[in-house]
Structures are given as C-alpha cells and as structure tokens.
Design a protein around this motif. Structure first.
Motif, PDB file in Angstrom:
ATOM      1  N   ILE A   1       0.839  -1.209   0.000  1.00 12.57           N
ATOM      2  CA  ILE A   1       0.000   0.000   0.000  1.00 12.57           C
ATOM      3  C   ILE A   1       0.873   1.258   0.000  1.00 12.57           C
ATOM      4  O   ILE A   1       0.644   2.193  -0.774  1.00 12.57           O
ATOM      5  CB  ILE A   1      -0.946   0.019   1.211  1.00 12.57           C
ATOM      6  N   VAL A   2       1.866   1.276   0.871  1.00 12.97           N
ATOM      7  CA  VAL A   2       2.710   2.472   0.966  1.00 12.97           C
ATOM      8  C   VAL A   2       3.489   2.700  -0.335  1.00 12.97           C
ATOM      9  O   VAL A   2       3.682   3.842  -0.772  1.00 12.97           O
ATOM     10  CB  VAL A   2       3.649   2.394   2.195  1.00 12.97           C
ATOM     11  N   MET A   3       3.850   1.614  -0.991  1.00 10.58           N
ATOM     12  CA  MET A   3       4.541   1.743  -2.277  1.00 10.58           C
ATOM     13  C   MET A   3       3.691   2.490  -3.309  1.00 10.58           C
ATOM     14  O   MET A   3       4.206   3.186  -4.166  1.00 10.58           O
ATOM     15  CB  MET A   3       4.820   0.350  -2.845  1.00 10.58           C
ATOM     16  N   LEU A   4       2.361   2.318  -3.211  1.00 13.32           N
ATOM     17  CA  LEU A   4       1.474   2.966  -4.187  1.00 13.32           C
ATOM     18  C   LEU A   4       1.342   4.473  -3.984  1.00 13.32           C
ATOM     19  O   LEU A   4       0.775   5.164  -4.824  1.00 13.32           O
ATOM     20  CB  LEU A   4       0.078   2.338  -4.121  1.00 13.32           C
ATOM     21  N   GLY A   5       1.785   4.950  -2.840  1.00 17.19           N
ATOM     22  CA  GLY A   5       1.773   6.393  -2.619  1.00 17.19           C
ATOM     23  C   GLY A   5       0.556   6.892  -1.853  1.00 17.19           C
ATOM     24  O   GLY A   5      -0.248   6.101  -1.357  1.00 17.19           O
ATOM     25  N   ILE A   6       0.438   8.214  -1.744  1.00 16.84           N
ATOM     26  CA  ILE A   6      -0.577   8.815  -0.879  1.00 16.84           C
ATOM     27  C   ILE A   6      -2.000   8.622  -1.417  1.00 16.84           C
ATOM     28  O   ILE A   6      -2.857   8.081  -0.726  1.00 16.84           O
ATOM     29  CB  ILE A   6      -0.282  10.326  -0.703  1.00 16.84           C
ATOM     30  N   VAL A   7      -2.253   9.067  -2.639  1.00 18.74           N
ATOM     31  CA  VAL A   7      -3.632   9.033  -3.133  1.00 18.74           C
ATOM     32  C   VAL A   7      -4.058   7.612  -3.519  1.00 18.74           C
ATOM     33  O   VAL A   7      -5.087   7.113  -3.067  1.00 18.74           O
ATOM     34  CB  VAL A   7      -3.795   9.989  -4.342  1.00 18.74           C
ATOM     35  N   LYS A   8      -3.229   6.953  -4.304  1.00 18.28           N
ATOM     36  CA  LYS A   8      -3.628   5.619  -4.780  1.00 18.28           C
ATOM     37  C   LYS A   8      -3.487   4.557  -3.707  1.00 18.28           C
ATOM     38  O   LYS A   8      -4.162   3.532  -3.736  1.00 18.28           O
ATOM     39  CB  LYS A   8      -2.757   5.228  -5.978  1.00 18.28           C
ATOM     40  N   GLY A   9      -2.614   4.750  -2.754  1.00 20.12           N
ATOM     41  CA  GLY A   9      -2.423   3.749  -1.708  1.00 20.12           C
ATOM     42  C   GLY A   9      -3.199   4.109  -0.460  1.00 20.12           C
ATOM     43  O   GLY A   9      -4.281   3.583  -0.193  1.00 20.12           O
ATOM     44  N   ILE A  10      -2.639   5.052   0.315  1.00 21.49           N
ATOM     45  CA  ILE A  10      -3.184   5.360   1.643  1.00 21.49           C
ATOM     46  C   ILE A  10      -4.620   5.902   1.593  1.00 21.49           C
ATOM     47  O   ILE A  10      -5.507   5.421   2.282  1.00 21.49           O
ATOM     48  CB  ILE A  10      -2.243   6.356   2.359  1.00 21.49           C
ATOM     49  N   GLU A  11      -4.862   6.903   0.737  1.00 18.47           N
ATOM     50  CA  GLU A  11      -6.191   7.524   0.719  1.00 18.47           C
ATOM     51  C   GLU A  11      -7.252   6.536   0.236  1.00 18.47           C
ATOM     52  O   GLU A  11      -8.320   6.401   0.838  1.00 18.47           O
ATOM     53  CB  GLU A  11      -6.163   8.774  -0.175  1.00 18.47           C
ATOM     54  N   ARG A  12      -6.946   5.825  -0.831  1.00 21.82           N
ATOM     55  CA  ARG A  12      -7.946   4.911  -1.387  1.00 21.82           C
ATOM     56  C   ARG A  12      -8.303   3.802  -0.399  1.00 21.82           C
ATOM     57  O   ARG A  12      -9.469   3.491  -0.188  1.00 21.82           O
ATOM     58  CB  ARG A  12      -7.427   4.318  -2.698  1.00 21.82           C
ATOM     59  N   MET A  13      -7.301   3.233   0.234  1.00 25.74           N
ATOM     60  CA  MET A  13      -7.548   2.171   1.213  1.00 25.74           C
ATOM     61  C   MET A  13      -8.422   2.676   2.357  1.00 25.74           C
ATOM     62  O   MET A  13      -9.352   2.005   2.783  1.00 25.74           O
ATOM     63  CB  MET A  13      -6.216   1.714   1.822  1.00 25.74           C
ATOM     64  N   SER A  14      -8.075   3.862   2.874  1.00 21.14           N
ATOM     65  CA  SER A  14      -8.819   4.392   4.018  1.00 21.14           C
ATOM     66  C   SER A  14     -10.284   4.619   3.657  1.00 21.14           C
ATOM     67  O   SER A  14     -11.178   4.352   4.459  1.00 21.14           O
ATOM     68  CB  SER A  14      -8.205   5.708   4.487  1.00 21.14           C
ATOM     69  N   LYS A  15     -10.527   5.094   2.427  1.00 15.57           N
ATOM     70  CA  LYS A  15     -11.900   5.384   2.027  1.00 15.57           C
ATOM     71  C   LYS A  15     -12.743   4.122   1.913  1.00 15.57           C
ATOM     72  O   LYS A  15     -13.947   4.144   2.108  1.00 15.57           O
ATOM     73  CB  LYS A  15     -11.898   6.083   0.670  1.00 15.57           C
ATOM     74  N   ILE A  16     -12.107   3.044   1.580  1.00 13.20           N
ATOM     75  CA  ILE A  16     -12.870   1.799   1.451  1.00 13.20           C
ATOM     76  C   ILE A  16     -13.070   1.149   2.822  1.00 13.20           C
ATOM     77  O   ILE A  16     -14.156   0.715   3.168  1.00 13.20           O
ATOM     78  CB  ILE A  16     -12.143   0.800   0.514  1.00 13.20           C
ATOM     79  N   PHE A  17     -12.009   1.115   3.626  1.00 11.10           N
ATOM     80  CA  PHE A  17     -12.075   0.288   4.823  1.00 11.10           C
ATOM     81  C   PHE A  17     -12.684   0.951   6.056  1.00 11.10           C
ATOM     82  O   PHE A  17     -13.282   0.269   6.877  1.00 11.10           O
ATOM     83  CB  PHE A  17     -10.691  -0.266   5.149  1.00 11.10           C
ATOM     84  N   MET A  18     -12.545   2.261   6.186  1.00 11.44           N
ATOM     85  CA  MET A  18     -13.043   2.885   7.410  1.00 11.44           C
ATOM     86  C   MET A  18     -14.565   2.798   7.553  1.00 11.44           C
ATOM     87  O   MET A  18     -15.064   2.496   8.636  1.00 11.44           O
ATOM     88  CB  MET A  18     -12.547   4.333   7.538  1.00 11.44           C
ATOM     89  N   PRO A  19     -15.354   3.054   6.483  1.00 19.53           N
ATOM     90  CA  PRO A  19     -16.813   2.917   6.645  1.00 19.53           C
ATOM     91  C   PRO A  19     -17.222   1.484   7.012  1.00 19.53           C
ATOM     92  O   PRO A  19     -18.102   1.279   7.849  1.00 19.53           O
ATOM     93  CB  PRO A  19     -17.358   3.302   5.261  1.00 19.53           C
ATOM     94  N   LEU A  20     -16.542   0.529   6.423  1.00 28.39           N
ATOM     95  CA  LEU A  20     -16.827  -0.871   6.753  1.00 28.39           C
ATOM     96  C   LEU A  20     -16.594  -1.144   8.233  1.00 28.39           C
ATOM     97  O   LEU A  20     -17.379  -1.802   8.914  1.00 28.39           O
ATOM     98  CB  LEU A  20     -15.851  -1.760   5.977  1.00 28.39           C
ATOM     99  N   LEU A  21     -15.486  -0.599   8.703  1.00 31.51           N
ATOM    100  CA  LEU A  21     -15.103  -0.790  10.087  1.00 31.51           C
ATOM    101  C   LEU A  21     -16.153  -0.229  11.035  1.00 31.51           C
ATOM    102  O   LEU A  21     -16.544  -0.859  12.014  1.00 31.51           O
ATOM    103  CB  LEU A  21     -13.763  -0.078  10.291  1.00 31.51           C
ATOM    104  N   LEU A  22     -16.649   0.959  10.701  1.00 35.46           N
ATOM    105  CA  LEU A  22     -17.672   1.618  11.512  1.00 35.46           C
ATOM    106  C   LEU A  22     -18.911   0.735  11.616  1.00 35.46           C
ATOM    107  O   LEU A  22     -19.451   0.493  12.695  1.00 35.46           O
ATOM    108  CB  LEU A  22     -18.020   2.967  10.867  1.00 35.46           C
ATOM    109  N   PHE A  23     -19.339   0.255  10.487  1.00 36.45           N
ATOM    110  CA  PHE A  23     -20.527  -0.570  10.420  1.00 36.45           C
ATOM    111  C   PHE A  23     -20.394  -1.799  11.328  1.00 36.45           C
ATOM    112  O   PHE A  23     -21.268  -2.111  12.133  1.00 36.45           O
ATOM    113  CB  PHE A  23     -20.726  -0.973   8.956  1.00 36.45           C
TER     114      PHE A  23
END
Ligand code: PHE
Length: 446
Positions: free
Chosen positions: A157-179
């Motif tokens: 993930i970190v290799m992919l960089g800020i937008v494609k790695g970190i930001e994209r992952m967070s946007k997908i996983f955090m809402p799931l986590l909340l639920f």
C-alpha cells in the motif's frame, strides 16, 4: 518535485482516522480499561484527550502542513536550526519500535482471519479459544510468518503512494469498520444480559485514582491518536492549504474515542457474562471477540468479516507508521518510494521477529517483569510518544512564530478561529507540564 497531496477532504479525514483507529482501539483499549479500573480510566482518558492531546494534534498538523516536509526537515525548516531535527528523531525511533510490535499483533489477526475462513473456530468455547491463542502466539514460526504477510500488505500500500495507496484504502475500509463495530457493540449490549460490565465501564472506582492509571491513560491516548511520533506531521505535509486543521483534529479525536468505547462495550460486558476477569490482558480480543461472534448464531461468515475488519484497522494504522519513515528517507536520500519502503520494512521485520519470539523462545528475557514485546510497547507508548508530545507542544508554543501559526490555522483569515489564546496556553504550559509530571512520576523521579 512537487509533493503529492491527498485529493479529497474526506480522504484526509479517513486517512487520519485510519491511523488513529487501530489495534489501539480494538485490542489495547479494552484491556487497558479492564486492568485499570474501568470508569476511572475512561474519565482520565477523556480529560487527557481534551486538555493534552487535541492541542498536540493541532500542533503536529500545523508543523507538517506549513512546511510540506517530513518529520525531521519540517522542524529544521521552521526553526532554522538543524538541532531541532531531534524532535523528528524521537518520532523516528518510536516509529521503528511501534512497527516492530504492532506488526506482530497484525500477524495474529491474519492467523485468525485465515482460521475463520477454514472454519477452525466453529463451535469453540472460551476455554478452547484461550488454549488456541496460547499455543499459537508462543509458537516460534507461525506468528513470524503471519507478521511477514502483514508487513508485506502494508508495504504494497505504501509503495502505491498517498492518493492511490493510503487515501484509497482508508476510504474503502473505514466505513466498513464503523458498520461492524456498531453491530458488535449492539450484540454485546443486547445479549450479555447482566449489566455488571457496563457498570464497571461507566462508574468511577476510587481505588484506581492514582498516577499509574493516569500514566496508562496518557500512554494509551497518545498511542491511540497516533501522537508524538510524527504521523500527523507527515500526513499534514500531504494536506492542501484549504483544509480546516482545528476541525479536523476534533473530528479525528471524536471518531477515535467513539471506536475505543464501542470496542470496550463490545468486549467488557461479554467478559463479565462469561465470568472472565476484565484484567484478562492482551489475549482478550482474540479470545472474547470470537466467542461473541459464536453467540451471534455461530456465523462463520460474520467471523470472517470481523477479522478482516480487525486486520484492515491494523493496516490503516501500520501504513501511517511506515509512511513517517518512508517520507523522511525518500526526501533525504533521493531514493524512490518503492525501494525505500522495502528497505525500511526489512529492518523493522528483524525487530518484529525478536518481539514475536519473546512470547516463546525468548520469554525468559525480561525487564521489570515485561518480555521484549512489552518493553517495546512500554518504551514507545509511555516514554517516546509522550516525549515527542512535550517537544512538539513546546516547539509550536514557544519557537514557532505565533502569528504564522494563527495564519496557518485560520487559513490566512479565511475561516474563523476560536480559542487561539487557549490553544497557545495549552501548548506552552498545560500540555508540556502535564505530560512531564506524568512521565516523571512513572519513572519514579517525581
Ligand atoms: N493509533 C494506532 C492505534 O490506535 C497506532 C499508532 C500509533 C499508529 C502511533 C501510528 C502511530 O492502533
């Protein structure tokens, strides 16, 4: 080369929340609460968060966003002196220490996810889960292999960089986590029957009103908010100028607290209903959570989802720790992101092996009764992070030009800034003095 920036506001919020919400909330918070008197700990925790942590959070983000540089160079640029880079060095050391033991627990979650998928735990009761956990984490090979997988995912993930790695992952996983955390907390509330657990969580127990509880709460709050080691400086450096820093800090702290309480509500009442001591310790989440899931009708599917979520929460935090070091190494040595990430992770992996073995082969290597894993945790959470916090608040409170800080927080007067004087007071006096006293007390010097 222009520095990459997060592309959306929600992306930054979720990346920051992703860093904050992790094993600290799901795994550490419930056992810290359990072994430090329940309600007393929670009360200390909330007070520390408001008076010490939020000001430090704001200070860290300001430093990063103002300079758009990594943890060491940002302090050097603002002060104009190389020596101030030492604040970044504290963060750097904390990053390696945390990466080492955090990845071990991350590896455990992979083991549990895998075994949920193949159905190992179907029909397991608490004693069986307890036995499984004990045998697994003391083993010499399997946890190390799982730690390797965990680190490999973070690396990719970190290799992919800020937008494609970190930001994209967070946007997908955090809402799931909340639920899922809400489902778990509700299930625990409705099925545990007796309210002893809730009472334990929300009543003040004077026996625990002491400096040990206070220090544990401080260490936990710093750890949980990813403070004192430059994550917020680093993520701040990828933020655009138009974001509202103060609002962001409050939102992240609120989300983090919410998740911690949900995790405690999911675990503690269930422990009470099984007659297990709330001081159960580090294995709690791996023993009790699966049994809660068994009770929801033994659904294997739910257990798979749960451990995926547990793992994702750990990953969004682990990538933020890694990014602190990657951001510095790529700036300083002009090597590319991919190469830097691999080198750093390999070094951290060596440390992780030692941490993992400290439950089995190296379990007789102890200091003050703690194994190497415990020592790493203690040094990072109770010494390095608070130290990083003291230095950052003093730096922003005294060394950083206050007019510039004001401009930065109000986005050049385009948003209204409330309580700036109070913030400055907190950074100059309350946070450094408060944290120092707690720190000195813990090492017996005060
Ligand atoms: N805040 C993370 C958690 O609660 C752990 C972490 C600590 C992440 C320090 C980054 C820096 O799990």
């Amino acid at each position: 080369m222009t520095r990459e920036k997060f592309s959306t506001r929600i992306g930054i919020l979720l990346a920051l929340a992703g860093s904050a919400i992790g094993l600290g909330n799901l795994w550490k918070f419930p056992y810290e609460v359990g072994s430090n008197g329940g309600g007393t700990f929670i009360l200390f925790y909330i007070l520390i968060m408001i008076f010490l942590c939020i000001p430090v959070m704001i200070a860290e983000i300001v430093v990063g966003r103002y300079t758009h540089k990594n943890i060491i160079h940002s302090f050097i640029e603002i002060s104009g002196k190389r020596s101030w880079g030492f604040i970044g060095v504290i963060g750097f050391s904390a990053a390696f220490t945390i990466m080492a033991f955090y990845s071990v627990v991350g590896g455990w979650t992979i083991e549990y996810l895998w075994n949920s998928i193949i159905g190992t735990f179907n029909g397991f009761d608490v004693p069986q889960l307890e036995q499984y956990f004990n045998e697994f984490h003391k083993n010499a090979e399997r946890p190390v292999i799982m730690t390797f997988f965990f680190m490999a995912i973070s690396t990719l993930i970190v290799m992919l960089g800020i937008v494609k790695g970190i930001e994209r992952m967070s946007k997908i996983f955090m809402p799931l986590l909340l639920f899922f955390i809400i489902i778990l907390a509700c299930e625990s509330l409705f099925s545990s029957g007796d309210n002893d657990g809730l009472e334990f969580l929300f009543t003040f127990n004077p026996d625990y009103f002491n400096s040990k509880t206070l220090l544990e709460a401080l260490g936990q709050a710093f750890f949980s908010l990813s403070l004192g080691m430059g994550v917020l400086v680093t993520y701040g450096s990828y933020m655009k100028k138009r974001e509202n820093i103060v609002k962001m800090a409050f939102s992240v702290a609120a989300l983090d607290l919410f998740f911690a309480l949900m995790a405690a509500i999911a675990i503690i009442p269930t422990l009470f209903s099984f007659g297990i001591s709330p001081e159960e310790g580090k294995g709690m989440a791996f023993i009790v959570f699966p049994s809660v899931l068994q009770k929801i009708g033994g659904s294997q599917f739910l257990m798979i989802i749960f451990f995926s979520v547990f793992l994702l929460a750990a990953i969004t935090s682990s990538i933020s720790i890694l990014e602190v070091v990657v951001s510095f190494i790529t700036d300083k040595f002009a090597i590319n992101r991919k190469k830097a990430t691999v080198i750093i992770v390999l070094i951290a992996f060596m440390l992780s092996i030692v941490c993992s073995l400290s439950f089995g082969k190296f379990s007789n290597l102890t200091l003050f009764g703690e194994n190497i894993f415990g020592i790493f945790d203690y040094i990072a959470s109770n010494i390095l992070l608070p130290l990083g916090g003291i230095c950052t608040s003093l730096f922003v409170g005294w060394r950083f030009n206050k007019e510039v800080v004001k401009q930065e927080l109000s986005n050049d007067n385009s948003i209204k800034l409330y309580g700036f004087k109070l913030l400055l007071f907190a950074l100059r006096y309350i946070a450094p003095i408060g944290i120092t006293i707690i720190l000195l007390q813990s090492i017996g010097l005060f």
